[in-house]
Structures are given as C-alpha cells and as structure tokens.
Motif scaffolding. Structure first.
Motif, PDB file in Angstrom:
ATOM      1  N   ARG A  28       0.838  -1.218   0.000  1.00  0.00           N
ATOM      2  CA  ARG A  28       0.000   0.000   0.000  1.00  0.00           C
ATOM      3  C   ARG A  28       0.867   1.260   0.000  1.00  0.00           C
ATOM      4  N   LEU A  29       1.944   1.203   0.765  1.00  0.00           N
ATOM      5  CA  LEU A  29       2.862   2.356   0.768  1.00  0.00           C
ATOM      6  C   LEU A  29       3.462   2.549  -0.619  1.00  0.00           C
ATOM      7  N   LEU A  30       3.846   1.434  -1.241  1.00  0.00           N
ATOM      8  CA  LEU A  30       4.440   1.508  -2.586  1.00  0.00           C
ATOM      9  C   LEU A  30       3.440   2.027  -3.612  1.00  0.00           C
ATOM     10  N   ASP A  31       2.179   1.670  -3.416  1.00  0.00           N
ATOM     11  CA  ASP A  31       1.141   2.186  -4.328  1.00  0.00           C
ATOM     12  C   ASP A  31       1.085   3.712  -4.280  1.00  0.00           C
ATOM     13  N   ILE A  32       1.112   4.231  -3.062  1.00  0.00           N
ATOM     14  CA  ILE A  32       1.093   5.692  -2.927  1.00  0.00           C
ATOM     15  C   ILE A  32       2.354   6.277  -3.585  1.00  0.00           C
ATOM     16  N   HIS A  33       3.458   5.618  -3.323  1.00  0.00           N
ATOM     17  CA  HIS A  33       4.730   6.059  -3.904  1.00  0.00           C
ATOM     18  C   HIS A  33       4.667   6.059  -5.435  1.00  0.00           C
ATOM     19  N   SER A  34       4.092   4.984  -5.997  1.00  0.00           N
ATOM     20  CA  SER A  34       3.944   4.894  -7.463  1.00  0.00           C
ATOM     21  C   SER A  34       3.099   6.044  -8.000  1.00  0.00           C
ATOM     22  N   LYS A  35       2.002   6.300  -7.293  1.00  0.00           N
ATOM     23  CA  LYS A  35       1.130   7.393  -7.742  1.00  0.00           C
ATOM     24  C   LYS A  35       1.876   8.715  -7.774  1.00  0.00           C
ATOM     25  N   MET A  36       2.713   8.913  -6.775  1.00  0.00           N
ATOM     26  CA  MET A  36       3.474  10.163  -6.725  1.00  0.00           C
ATOM     27  C   MET A  36       4.494  10.210  -7.872  1.00  0.00           C
ATOM     28  N   LEU A  37       5.070   9.043  -8.170  1.00  0.00           N
ATOM     29  CA  LEU A  37       6.004   8.981  -9.307  1.00  0.00           C
ATOM     30  C   LEU A  37       5.260   9.287 -10.602  1.00  0.00           C
ATOM     31  N   GLU A  38       4.070   8.708 -10.720  1.00  0.00           N
ATOM     32  CA  GLU A  38       3.266   8.906 -11.942  1.00  0.00           C
ATOM     33  C   GLU A  38       2.958  10.364 -12.205  1.00  0.00           C
ATOM     34  N   ILE A  39       2.561  11.046 -11.151  1.00  0.00           N
ATOM     35  CA  ILE A  39       2.212  12.466 -11.357  1.00  0.00           C
ATOM     36  C   ILE A  39       3.446  13.357 -11.252  1.00  0.00           C
ATOM     37  N   ASN A  40       4.601  12.693 -11.139  1.00  0.00           N
ATOM     38  CA  ASN A  40       5.875  13.419 -11.075  1.00  0.00           C
ATOM     39  C   ASN A  40       5.900  14.437  -9.928  1.00  0.00           C
ATOM     40  N   THR A  91       2.371   1.644  11.055  1.00  0.00           N
ATOM     41  CA  THR A  91       2.037   0.242  11.257  1.00  0.00           C
ATOM     42  C   THR A  91       0.676  -0.063  10.640  1.00  0.00           C
ATOM     43  N   PRO A  92       0.504  -1.280  10.153  1.00  0.00           N
ATOM     44  CA  PRO A  92      -0.786  -1.643   9.539  1.00  0.00           C
ATOM     45  C   PRO A  92      -1.981  -1.385  10.456  1.00  0.00           C
ATOM     46  N   ILE A  93      -1.739  -1.508  11.764  1.00  0.00           N
ATOM     47  CA  ILE A  93      -2.820  -1.295  12.741  1.00  0.00           C
ATOM     48  C   ILE A  93      -3.408   0.108  12.625  1.00  0.00           C
ATOM     49  N   ASP A  94      -2.574   1.027  12.169  1.00  0.00           N
ATOM     50  CA  ASP A  94      -3.034   2.412  12.039  1.00  0.00           C
ATOM     51  C   ASP A  94      -3.978   2.612  10.848  1.00  0.00           C
ATOM     52  N   TYR A  95      -4.128   1.578  10.022  1.00  0.00           N
ATOM     53  CA  TYR A  95      -4.984   1.690   8.820  1.00  0.00           C
ATOM     54  C   TYR A  95      -6.073   0.623   8.863  1.00  0.00           C
ATOM     55  N   PRO A  96      -7.020   0.734   9.812  1.00  0.00           N
ATOM     56  CA  PRO A  96      -8.044  -0.309   9.916  1.00  0.00           C
ATOM     57  C   PRO A  96      -9.051  -0.292   8.764  1.00  0.00           C
ATOM     58  N   SER A  97      -9.107   0.790   8.023  1.00  0.00           N
ATOM     59  CA  SER A  97     -10.072   0.850   6.913  1.00  0.00           C
ATOM     60  C   SER A  97      -9.484   1.656   5.763  1.00  0.00           C
ATOM     61  N   GLU A  98     -10.221   1.755   4.701  1.00  0.00           N
ATOM     62  CA  GLU A  98      -9.771   2.550   3.550  1.00  0.00           C
ATOM     63  C   GLU A  98      -9.672   4.033   3.883  1.00  0.00           C
ATOM     64  N   SER A  99     -10.439   4.437   4.878  1.00  0.00           N
ATOM     65  CA  SER A  99     -10.457   5.837   5.289  1.00  0.00           C
ATOM     66  C   SER A  99      -9.047   6.350   5.598  1.00  0.00           C
ATOM     67  N   GLU A 100      -8.304   5.558   6.357  1.00  0.00           N
ATOM     68  CA  GLU A 100      -6.961   5.972   6.764  1.00  0.00           C
ATOM     69  C   GLU A 100      -6.019   6.043   5.565  1.00  0.00           C
ATOM     70  N   TRP A 101      -6.168   5.098   4.644  1.00  0.00           N
ATOM     71  CA  TRP A 101      -5.332   5.144   3.439  1.00  0.00           C
ATOM     72  C   TRP A 101      -5.667   6.356   2.576  1.00  0.00           C
ATOM     73  N   ARG A 102      -6.961   6.689   2.519  1.00  0.00           N
ATOM     74  CA  ARG A 102      -7.353   7.902   1.771  1.00  0.00           C
ATOM     75  C   ARG A 102      -6.668   9.134   2.372  1.00  0.00           C
ATOM     76  N   ALA A 103      -6.666   9.175   3.729  1.00  0.00           N
ATOM     77  CA  ALA A 103      -6.046  10.323   4.419  1.00  0.00           C
ATOM     78  C   ALA A 103      -4.554  10.398   4.083  1.00  0.00           C
ATOM     79  N   ARG A 104      -3.897   9.244   4.117  1.00  0.00           N
ATOM     80  CA  ARG A 104      -2.462   9.221   3.837  1.00  0.00           C
ATOM     81  C   ARG A 104      -2.178   9.725   2.425  1.00  0.00           C
TER      82      ARG A 104
END
Lengths: 571, 571
Positions: free
Chosen positions: A202-214, A371-384
């Motif tokens: 999931r972290l890498l996905d965010i990283h990829s998105k940032m790479l994509e949009i440069n 930690t994964p515990i900090d992301y119990p739902s999609e909500s937290e990933w959206r925030a990140r």
C-alpha cells in the motif's frame, strides 16, 4: 545472551516498532571463580564480506567477584551466580536480589532517597505517560497519568562510540534524502516484498502514484532516529534500525537526561559520579526548531503543523512536549488529528494546499501511520494519500518512509550500494562500519548457516510494529519451512546478525517502584534534516535516546522486554 | 445566595479546613426582564457595633439579558433563567447549558482549544494531584496522577480590593506573632472551648506545658493564608478565616497563575483579555525563601526541613513543589514524615536538637496535624509534643496554631481587643475592616436574631477540617436546642455573619472535562513572617490563591462545593 530488534512487549505504550525486546540465546552463565566456561558462541563480523562471518569462541560473561562490572562510574561487584542456563539463573537470582548488586558505600537508604526524588522530579516536570490501567489515559491529556518508566541512574557508555554515532547522524540524514529521490531503487528493492507484504504494498502504491504524477517535494524534512547496540565482544556499535517515521521520545528522552543530571548534581558526590559526564540532550528543542524552520519555509503564516496521532496514545506527552515547545519558542500552532479525522476533515485546494478542519497545514508530522494497525479501513489510506498529494511538508514523505524499511536497510548493506548514494568515501566507510550483518533470504549460504546456528541470527519481517521478529529455534524452523515450500514468502523477511550487548546490573523505575535487574541498553541518535530544493537548511545530529531493558523474562516478575528511558554516562 | 466557611466536600483532596463549600440561603432568583423580585435578604454590617447589624432589603441577583455580568474582562450576557428557588434553577439550567453563558465571539471550538491546551500545560508543568480513584495516588509520587482542578480562565477581581488584601497581610503576620506571645490571652480565650472540644484541649495542653517550662521560641516562622470573600452588596472584602497552619496551595496556586498567563498570551487577543492584568504569584518561591531563611537562622548546615505529612496525601505535589524549590534554589533538603513516623524515629538531644531518623531538624513544616483525624492515637500527640519541645523552628509553633483558631478570630473581632496587640491605629483600622461579624454564643441578642433569621448566619464549630459548619434551618434548630439545654456546648461554636459573594458564570476544568457553571470565588492571601528575637527578618505578603467553587449542588452532576484553583484578573 543475544539481542536484536524489533519487537513485542514493553511497558512504554509506544509505537512498538520503535522498541525492542529480547529473546535469549543459548548462552550458559557461570560465575565460578576464574572458570572459563560458556557454551555461548560469539563472532566477529566483516560486513563487506559475503563469506559466513562467524567464528565461535568461548567467552566469560559472568565476572568473578573480583572483576568489577562498570556502570555509571561505579564498580559493581557481581555476586555469586548459580551456574546454569540463563533462563534458570534469571529466575533464581530474581528482581531485587541483594546479592546481585553490591555497590560499596551505596545502601538501600540512599537508593530509596534517589528513587523518591526521581519520582517527584518526573511528576513535577512532565516526564509522564498515560497509565494503561486508566481508561481515558490515551485519549485525554491530564487524566490517568503516571511517571514514564526510567532508569534511576544513567548507563555508562564509551565516549568514543557515542561520538561516532553522533558523527554519522548527518550522513544518515543525507543518505535517506538521496535514497528517497531514487524512486526506481525504492520500487525495485521492495518489488518482491510488495508481493508478500500488504502494508508495504500500500505504501508503494502511494509512492507509485506520486512517481506517476511526477510529484516533487521541494521542502524535505526528516526527523530520524538511528538505533544502535554496542556489541560486547567486537566493541562495534551496530545499527539495529533507522527510524524515518515517528521517531519517538525526543521529548521524554530529553527530560530523562535532565532528570539524571539533576540527580547527580544532588547525589553525585555520594555516588562518586559527575553530572558533567552526562552529555546534553537537546533532541526536543532541535526537533521543534527544525519543524518551525520547515513551517517557515512553507511560508504561510496562518498554517499549522498537523500532528498525525493514533486514536489512543499513552505516549502523548512526548508528542505534546514537542507541540508545546513549538508554540512557546516558535509561536507555531499544532493541531492533532487521527488519520480517520483527516479523512473526514481534510481537503485539497486546487493549489495543493492541505486543509484540515478548514486550517491550512504547513507541515504534516506523523506520529501514526507506521504500522498496519493504524490503517483499519480505507479511510486511513485515503487520508495518507491526501496528505501525500498536498503541498504540505511531510515528515516523512512516502519516499522517506520507504527509505527506512528493513529491506532498504538490507539493500544498503550490500556491497557497492552505499556508493550509489554517497560521494564521500570517508562517509561511506563510517556508515558501513555501523552496519550489522544483513542478508536477504535469497542468500542460500547464509540461510544454511542460520539453520545450523540459529542463535546467531534474527529474522525480521518487513512488517513494522508487531513484535514479529523470529529468534532462536524458530529461525531454524521457519527457514526450513520456507526452503521446503520454496514460496515467495522469502521476500517478507531479512536475516540480521544477532548482536550481543553487555549486560549490566541497573535500577529500573516503573509504576513508582525501583527494581534491580540485569539490563542491556540501546542507543538512539536523533537526526534532523531539512532542505528546500538545493539548499540544505539543517542537517544535524540532535540529542539521543538511551533505552535500557531487562535482559530476560522473569517468572511472575517484570515482563519480558521491559524497557525504560535512560541517559548516558560517558566513560 | 449565602456562603461562609468552612466545610465539606471538595474535589481537591485537601486539608478540608482550608476550603469551603456552600449552602444555599433562601434566595429566590428570577431573570424576568427588569423585574425586581427577590426574597433574598441582605445586610450591611458594622463590626464595631454590638447592635444587631442587619437590615433586610431587596436585591436583584439575576441580571436581565441586557445587564452584563463582568468576568475576565468579558461582558457575559446572562441568558434567560427560570424563575424559582436557586436549587431548582441550578438543576434546570445544569452544567454546560449553552443558554447560561453567551460569550460573544467565543464559540465552543475556541473553548475546546483553550481547554485542551490548559490540560496539556498542567500535565507538562506539574499542576497535578493524586487521582482519588487510583489506589496508591496518595502514597507514592508519580503514580495515579491527574491534573489539578482549575478554572479555565482567571476570575475578575477589583484591583483596589486585591491591593487592600495584600496590604493587610503583613499586619496579620505581625498580629499572629503578637497574639502568640500572649499565652494568657490564648489560654483564657480558649478556656471554655477547651471544655467542649477535645482537640483544642489537647493543643492547649501542649501550650500549657510550654508555658510551664517557660519555653521561648526565638526564631518564629509563620506561613499564613488569610481567606476572604468579597461581599457583593457592601463591596467589603471580609475575612473567612486566617490559616496559621498548613496553608495549602502555594505550589499549585502559583502554577495556575502561570497557566492563566500562558493561556492569555496565546488566546488573549481572541478573548479580548490582557495577560498583564493577572498579578504575579510568587507564593511558592517566597514560601521556599522564608523556609530557607529560617533554616539559615537555625544555623546547622547538616539539618533538614521536616515536612510533617499525612499518611495519604493526594495534594502531595503542592507540597513537593515547595520541597523541590527549597532544594533547587536554596540547597536545603527536606524529609517527609508522618506524625506516627516522627513518634517512632524522633528523639530529642539534651541541647534540644530534634533528630528524626538520625537527622537533625532545623525547621518543622506542618502539612498535617491541623485536624483531629491526624491524631488517631497517642503516638501522634507524642510526636507533636516532641517537636514542640525541641529547638527546631516550628511552622507553626503551638502558639501560632492556636492564634489561628476560630475562637481567637472571634475574640480579636471584639471591640478593643486588636488594640492590645497592634500599636498603629491605621493598621488596626485596616484589619478591623476585614472582619466579618463574629460572635460567641454568649451573645443572647445575636443568638435571638440568628434564630429568627438563620440564613444570615453560619455556626462554626471550633473543630477544624470536618465540614462541620451549620447553615440555614440547622442554625435555628441548633441554637434552640443549645438554649434549651443551657449546656457548655455553646462554647464549641462561634456565629459568623453569612457573606454573599457575587455569582459568576465560569468554566471549571475537572477530570479532563470542561464544565460551565455558576461559581463564586474566595481569595486567599499568603503571608510569610520570620523573626529571630528582636529582628524581623521577613514580613511579607507573598502571592495569592484564588479558589472558585460551583455555587450549588447539582442533581447527578458536579458535587456540592466543587472547588477549583483559580487566579485573578484585575479589573
């Protein structure tokens, strides 16, 4: 006795990836006078060599009664210990056994006085944590407080090793920054981990998105803590891990230093200790300073620093000290929000400004989200993701976060990798000297050796914050299983050399009670880094964190891995 | 609504003789616009007159919506209140009823922010008490802590009245010293009380023994607190009591002042308040200073200050602040002992030196021993006597202790009594101006009036620290019973004029929660006095303590007499 990071239970209610507990190796102790008798293996290690880097040899760990163990400048005589396996010894000697610590001229009465004064000092000076037995102690400041666990006196530590650790901090700061800029290196190094570790994925996905949009981060802020243990045999200071997110205890750690100085000012003469031998600790002030500088660089006087906090946080006072100093010294306002709250209240303006609850955010300071515990739902990933997309200064950015993963730590330890990121040869040598043995499970030679001598290794999963490290016999079993299954799961682990720090008798303060016990220590060195485009605004070592831990579990006594805050007495 | 000292339940776990709760008079409130409707009686009072000093008159206590109540420099509009008896109103309006406080420009969001910051500040700066729900919180420092209850913002108070209270403090210091030297006056004044109050009798016994052996206290140390309420109608600042033993809260009181200043520095602009209007509060520093000076006068560098503490003390941090400053600023060591411990560990050397646990004691500072509860056995009385017989400086000596009793307060209020102890006529006038109406039950005229209008009086037993004050209908009943029985028990009480302070809406912080409520305040002015024979070394007013209290009980809500620490906003 062997120790390595990173894990389980601690009395500090902390991000668990930031403290470490201990499993026992197969060491046998015996204190029989002058008898060299120990089944414990030790090794010297050359991290640049791919060869199996161990040599076994005997070592006396238990001193004879005439051999002093030095702690805090005292010479402690170690009393007679029972021969036998360490677990047995620990049970038999027990907490507070008076035969264990025999400090000439220091009687129980003096220890009691110092302990009382230390408890008072902590209470009056904000060296506090939430009491986990108190219901709201992780949610509301000011209720359910208790003193933070701390060691009564500072732990002795060699000055040259301390200096070296401080010296290397700015180089690590620089290294993280350079690595963070190499998106391909991060993605490639973690590509196999990604397949078996959802959190890293999931972290890498965010990283990829940032790479994509440069997405470029012009203002880059790092608040790191590099953790070390001093290997007793080799006297090498070996890195346990490098925290690039949520480096905890700049606040309380600085306070423990102050506490110890204060105690030595009053009791130093009686103890034969000099308060000036405790190095100053300005971690919290410097962290606040660099956060303020990042805020200034962002250049919106109405913006705030957003502290991303866990919904329950018994270590909130450590964080609140930072916020408090930010306000008092730098007039910078912080707001505290959970990831879920940020998902609800956050929005991104077209110009990239992050608004949370209508307030512009200059700096996002993560004390959650590691930690994964900090992301119990999609909500937290959206925030990140939302925060990452914004123009706010991230501490850390997703790249900084990834640069601190164990897999990257292991990749950097490979030959010729540091050279990709650092120019100065001396710097490279200094950094490399700190590296413990680190291997991927692709290295069949090392895997074979670890199956043979599992007590010399720890298996670390990529996953943070869970006490998921594997030790001893479990290393052998896991490696055998993975070899048999030939699965991708290999990529979820790295192997690390087991470090054998020295064990010292010490006084640990917890829950208002002074415990005597054997303990080992881990030194964390804080680093602060701030740059804006080509301009490095700050690149400093700033303060330290000593943590001292009971070296084994007790039957019915102190829990395994019981850690207290400590400071350093230079020797 | 009527108020007088001294009594019952408080959320601060304090010497209960040092805080006061409130019973309701027969006041009727009505907020109907411009309707003058109140059954409440009020009176003006001439303390030099023996005549019944009351005149009843009507008064509007509830303001119309257009009449601003001033608090903290704001103008609060008081919303519509229900007509009816106060008890009813309080129940109906309730805590946190938004209609109660309507502060233009200050929304709930701002209050929440200030409250959060205040809780953080308290936690980090040692504004803490023991949590009574935590088992060891009164025994061990550092466990079971919570923020002290405090008001969120300072209470407005007229500058001239504050100055007057400060001005008179050194005169009260002097008065106590003079009274303490007149053993016969003390014994005579308390002779009838002695017969009906066992506690006072025991104190007088010790005093008699000291008179018999002609014990002189060359070094005399007083740490007093004179408590006042501002009578709303007459604008007179009337003394509730003069504490000459265990004057509490120099430590936490000073901190609340700092807290309020800090909050106004950050939020003053938004609130329209100026932090400079909060007078400085150096109570704890000056108390420490005078204790250190007394220690110096005693002239034994190895001696300590003995803090006589209760076995369980949830207000220990207030005391520990004083000890801490004594050590840090003056390098004077304190030891804490209970009366029982002093009985066990104490001894008297032939030269009068008091040893406790083998340590010579320079100054005995009592934070226990003011209430019968502190003397559960003969052991405690032996300890008290032992200390009194010693050459240690007593704070207070038995004479100072007795000079602060209610009976002496009442005796001093009699015509021509002050003149026996003070020379300066202006001083006498200033002191007399502070006296509320005080009478013995021998005064049949007053007793008759009190039976007729009991709501205008409070009956105070000599006994301290018990919440034993008698109010309202109970005054009538008790007086009738005593008149009928014609017993000696008369001497156990004094009658005091009921004081009617103004009621203000306020924010009270307790248990991490911000409550809105109606409250009244009591101002304590600390005084420090030290002399050695003919030389007055210190005679100063030093800091203040504001305490703010919910003005009535709630059904299922805040307890009656709920008191918080406060500071002053000068108007």
């Amino acid at each position: 006795m062997g120790v390595a990071s990173s894990s389980t239970s601690s009395l500090l209610s902390l991000p668990s990836h930031q403290h470490h507990s201990f499993l026992l190796s197969t060491t046998t102790f015996c204190s029989q006078r002058k008898t060299k008798l120990d089944s414990r293996s030790h090794f010297s290690f050359n991290p640049t060599s791919k060869n199996i880097p161990f040599e076994s040899h005997l070592q006396i760990l238990a001193h004879s009664p005439t051999t002093p163990l030095s702690i805090c400048g005292f010479h402690w005589k170690v009393g007679t210990l029972n021969c036998g396996r360490l677990r047995k010894m620990e049970t038999e000697v027990g907490v507070g056994a008076n035969t264990l610590l025999d400090l000439p001229g220091v009687d129980q009465d003096l220890v009691d006085k110092i302990a009382f004064d230390a408890l008072v000092w902590s209470s009056l000076h904000g060296l506090v944590v939430g009491d986990k037995t108190a219901q709201r102690s992780g949610k509301v400041p000011g209720v359910g407080m208790m003193h933070a666990p701390f060691s009564l006196l500072p732990m002795s530590f060699p000055e040259n090793q301390f200096k070296m650790a401080c010296e290397v901090a700015p180089i690590f700061n620089e290294l993280v920054d350079r690595v963070s800029l190499d998106g391909k290196f991060l993605q490639d190094s973690l590509s196999r981990t990604k397949k078996v570790d959802v959190f890293t994925a999931r972290l890498l996905d965010i990283h990829s998105k940032m790479l994509e949009i440069n997405k470029k981060e012009d203002i880059r802020l790092g608040l790191h803590r590099s953790d070390y243990m001093l290997d007793e045999q080799t006297k090498l200071l070996l890195q346990i891990e490098l925290n690039t997110i949520s480096s905890s205890f700049p606040g309380l750690g600085s306070l423990v230093t102050e506490l110890h100085r204060n105690l030595l000012i009053h009791y130093g003469e009686q103890l034969g200790l000099d308060s000036k031998k405790i190095p100053g600790n300005t971690a919290v002030k410097q962290f606040a300073e660099v956060l303020a500088k990042a805020w200034t660089e962002y250049n919106n006087p109405r913006a705030v620093v957003l502290v991303v906090a866990q919904p329950e946080e018994r270590n909130m006072y450590d964080q609140l000290w930072l916020s408090s100093i930010l306000k008092e010294r730098h007039n910078v306002t912080t707001i505290r929000k959970t990831l879920a709250e940020i998902d609800t209240e956050g929005e991104l303006l077209p110009d990239g400004t992050l608004l949370v609850g209508g307030q512009a955010v200059a700096v996002v300071y993560f004390r959650a989200g590691y930690t994964p515990i900090d992301y119990p739902s999609e909500s937290e990933w959206r925030a990140r993701l939302l925060m990452e997309q914004s123009s706010a200064v991230k501490c850390p950015s997703i790249s900084y976060h990834l640069a601190g993963t164990k897999k990257i730590q292991q990749e950097l330890a490979k030959p010729n990798v540091l050279e990709r990121f650092l120019d100065n040869k001396e710097d490279i040598a200094k950094v490399r000297k700190c590296f413990a043995g680190l291997w991927s499970l692709d290295d069949s030679e090392i895997v074979s050796h670890a199956i043979e001598k599992p007590e010399l290794y720890v298996m670390k999963p990529q996953r943070e914050g869970g006490g998921n490290n594997i030790y001893g016999e479990d290393v052998r079993e896991t490696l055998l299983r993975l070899r048999k299954e030939g699965s991708e799961e290999n990529a979820a682990y790295i192997l690390m050399q087991m470090i054998f720090p020295s064990v010292s008798p010490t006084f640990l303060m917890r829950d208002g009670i002074c415990h005597k016990d054997h303990a080992i220590s881990e030194l964390g060195i804080y680093g602060a880094y701030l740059r804006n485009k080509d301009k490095v605004i700050m690149n400093e070592q700033c303060g330290y964190l000593m943590r001292t831990k009971v070296s084994s579990s007790k039957e019915g006594g102190v829990a395994a891995g019981f850690a207290v805050l400590d400071s350093i007495y230079l020797t």
